[in-house]
Design a protein around this motif. Structure first.
Motif, PDB file in Angstrom:
ATOM      1  N   ARG A  48      -0.115  -0.760  -6.477  1.00 42.50           N
ATOM      2  CA  ARG A  48      -0.847  -1.490  -6.014  1.00 42.50           C
ATOM      3  C   ARG A  48      -2.273  -0.805  -6.324  1.00 42.50           C
ATOM      4  NH1 ARG A  48      -1.883  -5.330  -1.210  1.00 42.50           N
ATOM      5  NH2 ARG A  48      -3.888  -4.714  -0.588  1.00 42.50           N
ATOM      6  N   ILE A  49      -3.201  -1.700  -6.707  1.00 38.73           N
ATOM      7  CA  ILE A  49      -4.580  -1.176  -7.246  1.00 38.73           C
ATOM      8  C   ILE A  49      -5.447  -0.864  -6.077  1.00 38.73           C
ATOM      9  CG2 ILE A  49      -6.530  -1.601  -8.529  1.00 38.73           C
ATOM     10  CD1 ILE A  49      -3.928  -0.857 -10.001  1.00 38.73           C
ATOM     11  N   ASP A  50      -6.117   0.059  -5.614  1.00 40.12           N
ATOM     12  CA  ASP A  50      -6.797   0.248  -4.267  1.00 40.12           C
ATOM     13  C   ASP A  50      -8.267  -0.248  -4.427  1.00 40.12           C
ATOM     14  OD1 ASP A  50      -4.513   1.106  -2.443  1.00 40.12           O
ATOM     15  OD2 ASP A  50      -4.580   2.702  -4.073  1.00 40.12           O
ATOM     16  N   HIS A  51      -8.705   0.270  -5.634  1.00 41.00           N
ATOM     17  CA  HIS A  51     -10.192   0.121  -5.806  1.00 41.00           C
ATOM     18  C   HIS A  51     -10.361  -0.272  -7.271  1.00 41.00           C
ATOM     19  CE1 HIS A  51     -11.246   1.480  -2.051  1.00 41.00           C
ATOM     20  NE2 HIS A  51     -10.555   2.821  -2.245  1.00 41.00           N
ATOM     21  N   HIS A  52     -11.429  -0.688  -7.931  1.00 45.52           N
ATOM     22  CA  HIS A  52     -11.643  -0.861  -9.353  1.00 45.52           C
ATOM     23  C   HIS A  52     -13.198  -0.778  -9.669  1.00 45.52           C
ATOM     24  CE1 HIS A  52     -12.880  -4.819  -8.022  1.00 45.52           C
ATOM     25  NE2 HIS A  52     -13.746  -4.935  -8.962  1.00 45.52           N
ATOM     26  N   MET A  53     -13.437  -0.320 -10.792  1.00 47.39           N
ATOM     27  CA  MET A  53     -15.127  -0.193 -11.330  1.00 47.39           C
ATOM     28  C   MET A  53     -14.873  -0.921 -12.848  1.00 47.39           C
ATOM     29  SD  MET A  53     -15.432   3.943  -9.962  1.00 47.39           S
ATOM     30  CE  MET A  53     -17.150   3.941 -10.586  1.00 47.39           C
ATOM     31  N   VAL A  54     -16.183  -1.330 -12.939  1.00 45.12           N
ATOM     32  CA  VAL A  54     -16.342  -1.866 -14.375  1.00 45.12           C
ATOM     33  C   VAL A  54     -17.685  -1.507 -14.564  1.00 45.12           C
ATOM     34  CG1 VAL A  54     -16.568  -4.305 -15.544  1.00 45.12           C
ATOM     35  CG2 VAL A  54     -15.167  -4.070 -13.557  1.00 45.12           C
ATOM     36  N   ILE A  55     -17.749  -1.006 -15.931  1.00 45.61           N
ATOM     37  CA  ILE A  55     -18.795  -0.475 -16.540  1.00 45.61           C
ATOM     38  C   ILE A  55     -19.032  -0.853 -17.989  1.00 45.61           C
ATOM     39  CG2 ILE A  55     -17.711   1.658 -17.739  1.00 45.61           C
ATOM     40  CD1 ILE A  55     -20.315   3.195 -17.034  1.00 45.61           C
ATOM     41  N   HIS A  89       0.923  -1.030  -0.235  1.00 51.78           N
ATOM     42  CA  HIS A  89       0.121   0.021   0.005  1.00 51.78           C
ATOM     43  C   HIS A  89       0.769   1.167  -0.030  1.00 51.78           C
ATOM     44  CE1 HIS A  89      -4.148  -1.483   0.414  1.00 51.78           C
ATOM     45  NE2 HIS A  89      -3.683  -2.432   1.473  1.00 51.78           N
ATOM     46  N   PHE A  90       0.058   2.375  -0.554  1.00 51.61           N
ATOM     47  CA  PHE A  90       1.040   3.543  -0.368  1.00 51.61           C
ATOM     48  C   PHE A  90       1.172   3.929   1.071  1.00 51.61           C
ATOM     49  CE2 PHE A  90       0.188   4.428  -5.020  1.00 51.61           C
ATOM     50  CZ  PHE A  90       1.276   4.838  -5.173  1.00 51.61           C
ATOM     51  N   GLY A  91       0.090   4.090   1.720  1.00 47.45           N
ATOM     52  CA  GLY A  91       0.113   4.648   2.940  1.00 47.45           C
ATOM     53  C   GLY A  91       0.115   6.084   3.197  1.00 47.45           C
ATOM     54  N   ASN A  92       0.302   6.866   2.125  1.00 46.23           N
ATOM     55  CA  ASN A  92       0.140   8.150   2.289  1.00 46.23           C
ATOM     56  C   ASN A  92      -1.041   8.972   1.908  1.00 46.23           C
ATOM     57  OD1 ASN A  92       0.251   7.953  -0.418  1.00 46.23           O
ATOM     58  ND2 ASN A  92       1.783   9.138  -0.508  1.00 46.23           N
ATOM     59  N   GLY A  93      -2.149   8.037   1.369  1.00 41.69           N
ATOM     60  CA  GLY A  93      -3.339   8.847   1.103  1.00 41.69           C
ATOM     61  C   GLY A  93      -3.564   8.721  -0.362  1.00 41.69           C
ATOM     62  N   ALA A  94      -2.402   8.461  -1.163  1.00 35.08           N
ATOM     63  CA  ALA A  94      -2.468   8.429  -2.706  1.00 35.08           C
ATOM     64  C   ALA A  94      -3.488   7.185  -2.851  1.00 35.08           C
ATOM     65  CB  ALA A  94      -1.136   8.354  -3.294  1.00 35.08           C
ATOM     66  N   GLN A  95      -4.191   7.301  -4.212  1.00 39.04           N
ATOM     67  CA  GLN A  95      -5.176   5.930  -4.480  1.00 39.04           C
ATOM     68  C   GLN A  95      -4.761   5.823  -5.916  1.00 39.04           C
ATOM     69  OE1 GLN A  95      -9.270   6.702  -3.446  1.00 39.04           O
ATOM     70  NE2 GLN A  95      -8.825   5.732  -1.458  1.00 39.04           N
ATOM     71  N   ASN A  96      -4.827   4.398  -6.349  1.00 30.52           N
ATOM     72  CA  ASN A  96      -5.018   3.939  -7.692  1.00 30.52           C
ATOM     73  C   ASN A  96      -6.213   3.198  -7.911  1.00 30.52           C
ATOM     74  OD1 ASN A  96      -2.421   4.773  -8.643  1.00 30.52           O
ATOM     75  ND2 ASN A  96      -1.570   3.441  -6.866  1.00 30.52           N
ATOM     76  N   ILE A  97      -7.083   3.388  -8.889  1.00 33.01           N
ATOM     77  CA  ILE A  97      -8.219   2.924  -9.227  1.00 33.01           C
ATOM     78  C   ILE A  97      -8.260   2.477 -10.666  1.00 33.01           C
ATOM     79  CG2 ILE A  97     -10.698   3.395  -9.395  1.00 33.01           C
ATOM     80  CD1 ILE A  97     -10.203   5.871  -7.538  1.00 33.01           C
ATOM     81  N   LEU A  98      -8.681   1.238 -11.062  1.00 30.65           N
ATOM     82  CA  LEU A  98      -8.578   0.722 -12.206  1.00 30.65           C
ATOM     83  C   LEU A  98      -9.991   0.816 -12.714  1.00 30.65           C
ATOM     84  CD1 LEU A  98      -6.486  -0.703 -13.937  1.00 30.65           C
ATOM     85  CD2 LEU A  98      -7.365  -2.787 -13.498  1.00 30.65           C
ATOM     86  N   LEU A  99     -10.121   1.316 -13.961  1.00 30.17           N
ATOM     87  CA  LEU A  99     -11.346   1.739 -14.658  1.00 30.17           C
ATOM     88  C   LEU A  99     -11.429   0.568 -15.808  1.00 30.17           C
ATOM     89  CD1 LEU A  99     -11.404   5.578 -14.551  1.00 30.17           C
ATOM     90  CD2 LEU A  99     -12.145   4.178 -12.871  1.00 30.17           C
ATOM     91  N   ILE A 100     -12.321  -0.350 -15.779  1.00 25.42           N
ATOM     92  CA  ILE A 100     -12.563  -1.232 -16.856  1.00 25.42           C
ATOM     93  C   ILE A 100     -13.665  -1.109 -17.628  1.00 25.42           C
ATOM     94  CG2 ILE A 100     -12.268  -3.802 -17.284  1.00 25.42           C
ATOM     95  CD1 ILE A 100     -11.014  -4.139 -14.655  1.00 25.42           C
ATOM     96  N   GLY A 101     -13.737  -1.055 -18.927  1.00 29.06           N
ATOM     97  CA  GLY A 101     -14.866  -1.005 -19.909  1.00 29.06           C
ATOM     98  C   GLY A 101     -15.048  -2.316 -20.306  1.00 29.06           C
ATOM     99  N   SER A 102     -15.963  -2.930 -20.011  1.00 27.55           N
ATOM    100  CA  SER A 102     -16.265  -4.156 -20.395  1.00 27.55           C
ATOM    101  C   SER A 102     -17.183  -4.277 -21.817  1.00 27.55           C
ATOM    102  CB  SER A 102     -17.229  -5.176 -19.352  1.00 27.55           C
ATOM    103  OG  SER A 102     -17.798  -6.251 -20.065  1.00 27.55           O
ATOM    104  N   ASP A 103     -16.708  -5.181 -22.495  1.00 32.28           N
ATOM    105  CA  ASP A 103     -17.583  -5.395 -23.883  1.00 32.28           C
ATOM    106  C   ASP A 103     -18.371  -6.580 -23.832  1.00 32.28           C
ATOM    107  OD1 ASP A 103     -16.122  -7.865 -23.937  1.00 32.28           O
ATOM    108  OD2 ASP A 103     -15.321  -7.484 -26.024  1.00 32.28           O
ATOM    109  N   SER A 104     -19.234  -6.629 -22.654  1.00 31.44           N
ATOM    110  CA  SER A 104     -20.040  -7.608 -22.512  1.00 31.44           C
ATOM    111  C   SER A 104     -21.305  -7.457 -23.255  1.00 31.44           C
ATOM    112  CB  SER A 104     -20.583  -7.984 -20.980  1.00 31.44           C
ATOM    113  OG  SER A 104     -21.730  -8.601 -20.890  1.00 31.44           O
ATOM    114  N   ARG A 105     -21.956  -8.690 -23.723  1.00 33.29           N
ATOM    115  CA  ARG A 105     -22.930  -8.588 -24.574  1.00 33.29           C
ATOM    116  C   ARG A 105     -24.377  -9.101 -23.878  1.00 33.29           C
ATOM    117  NH1 ARG A 105     -18.352  -7.089 -27.413  1.00 33.29           N
ATOM    118  NH2 ARG A 105     -19.101  -6.408 -29.497  1.00 33.29           N
ATOM    119  N   SER A 106     -24.197  -9.342 -22.623  1.00 37.70           N
ATOM    120  CA  SER A 106     -25.263  -9.828 -21.834  1.00 37.70           C
ATOM    121  C   SER A 106     -26.347  -8.596 -21.231  1.00 37.70           C
ATOM    122  CB  SER A 106     -24.743 -10.606 -20.587  1.00 37.70           C
ATOM    123  OG  SER A 106     -24.110  -9.575 -19.652  1.00 37.70           O
ATOM    124  N   GLY A 107     -27.564  -8.970 -21.009  1.00 39.70           N
ATOM    125  CA  GLY A 107     -28.268  -7.864 -20.880  1.00 39.70           C
ATOM    126  C   GLY A 107     -28.949  -7.332 -22.129  1.00 39.70           C
TER     127      GLY A 107
END
Length: 413
Positions: free
Chosen positions: A180-187, A78-96
């Motif tokens: 280190r990836i702290d968070h992630h979001m998939v859309i 972890h950074f431990g200093n308050g910095a954050q790394n967020i992975l943003l993922i765009g999915s090519d899912s065809r479901s729904g």
């Protein structure tokens, strides 16, 4: 005897009114109080209902969290200093129903777009790094949807998401970058369209008209605001814009995101509840996140930390890469440029971006792409103190400048 108003025995005023009986005044005050209390309770209940609705919209990615816990010892610190790394993922899912129109649902999905967003501890800037989907890299052992596990192998980057979802993609990015990836979001496609529509569309400028049946996109040249289907087609198109490469597609995505950031900041979306609610509703119902962001409070804390960043400090670039030695249609990291970028982000140091130099816009076959345009000339300190190790003080190393853009450059002129 009559009073001045002509009412026998009255005590009225010159206006002819009379004070209501004391019991009537009590009833009036009681009903007024009850009405006010009802409005307060209704407002509170309505606010609580809206909060719960938005909070319940978010899908929590528990499988990725479990997979990352399994390999915790192998992950960067972890950074431990308050910095954050967020992975943003765009999915090519065809479901729904929202995604079915883009192709047959075969039960698999790949990462159509992947962006590593670095937020420094001081929250005075943001750096978004696109990772090419065709980048050849080492993908670690990953858990598949059927419960089996893949072996470690070298493959193109977006296969990680197909094999093991967000958990596998995160581990691949961490292994590739040492960050280190702290968070992630998939859309997915449908979620992207909802969010663009929620802010009233995003403005772009086209030098030439576009007619791309693959991307379901037909646009005239000039300034225009893209919504929904058009916006999705614009960021996904490959065959009718530019030279058809994934390089230009990523640059176009970065320009679009820069315009989106400016739109959100310029019209007060983040500070106006009437405008913020539609965006929050679209966002929360469209994303899948790690447990740390899977709440309205978690997303709000994230937004609050970035809403005041100046647009010229919201930076976009692509990881330095070059044609893969075994297949020029694939990419590999361009070293030492990529290592320099990852080091800056890993240690929460600044990154500067600048438009490409004219001679660098069309690199020769096999040439480097997205390399630093102003590489440091002096030796880098070896001990972090500004000394080279021979007892002499080194010249300060300039901040590396990479080819890229900022949200402030996203003007449509």
């Amino acid at each position: 005897m009559t009073d001045s108003a002509g009412i026998p025995g009255g005590t009225g005023t010159a206006a002819g009114g009379s004070k209501p009986p004391r019991s009537r005044r009590r009833r009036l005050l009681r009903w007024t109080g009850l009405g006010a209390a009802f409005l307060v309770l209704a407002g509170s209940a309505g606010g609580w209902w809206l909060y719960n609705k938005l909070d319940g919209n978010i899908t929590e990615d528990t499988s990725a969290a479990a997979e990352l816990r399994r390999y915790e010892r192998d992950r960067p610190a972890h950074f431990g200093n308050g910095a954050q790394n967020i992975l943003l993922i765009g999915s090519d899912s065809r479901s729904g129903k929202d995604n079915a129109r883009y192709g047959q649902d075969r039960g698999t999905e790949r990462s159509d777009t992947t962006i590593l967003l670095h937020l420094p501890a001081d929250r005075r800037s943001a750096t978004a790094v696109s990772i090419p989907r065709d980048l050849m890299t080492d993908i670690p052992e990953c858990l598949m949807a059927d419960g089996s596990r893949t072996g470690e192998r070298r493959a193109q980057f977006n296969w990680a998401f197909q094999w093991g979802g967000a958990g596998c993609t995160i581990r691949t990015v961490e292994q590739l970058t040492g960050i280190r990836i702290d968070h992630h979001m998939v859309i997915d496609f449908g979620g992207f369209k909802k969010m663009v529509n929620a802010i009233g569309g995003v403005e772009v400028c086209l030098k030439h008209p576009v007619d791309d049946s693959e991307a379901k996109l037909r646009l005239p040249a000039g300034r225009q605001t893209l919504r929904g289907e058009q916006a999705l087609g614009f960021v996904r198109a490959r065959y009718s814009l530019g030279n058809g490469s994934d390089t230009e597609r990523m640059e176009r995505q970065q320009q679009f995101l820069g315009s989106l950031v400016k739109k959100v900041q310029s019209n007060g979306v983040l500070l106006n509840p009437a405008r913020l609610y539609p965006l929050l509703d679209a966002a929360t119902s469209s994303v899948t996140t790690d447990p740390g962001l899977a709440s309205l409070r978690g997303l709000y804390e994230l937004v609050r930390g970035v809403r005041d960043i100046p647009t010229d400090q919201v930076k976009f670039l692509t990881v330095p890469r070059k044609p893969y030695w075994a297949d020029p249609n694939r990419d590999e990291l361009s070293e030492p440029d990529a290592a320099r970028l990852f080091q800056q982000l890993r240690t929460d140091q600044p990154v500067t971006v600048a438009p490409p130099k004219p001679e660098a816009e069309s690199p020769p076959e096999g040439g480097k792409r997205n390399e630093p345009v102003d590489a440091a000339e002096s030796p880098a300190p070896r001990d972090g103190t500004g000394r080279t190790g021979e007892g002499t003080t080194a010249t300060p190393v300039p901040v590396p400048t990479f080819t890229g853009t900022t949200a402030g450059m996203a003007d449509c002129r």
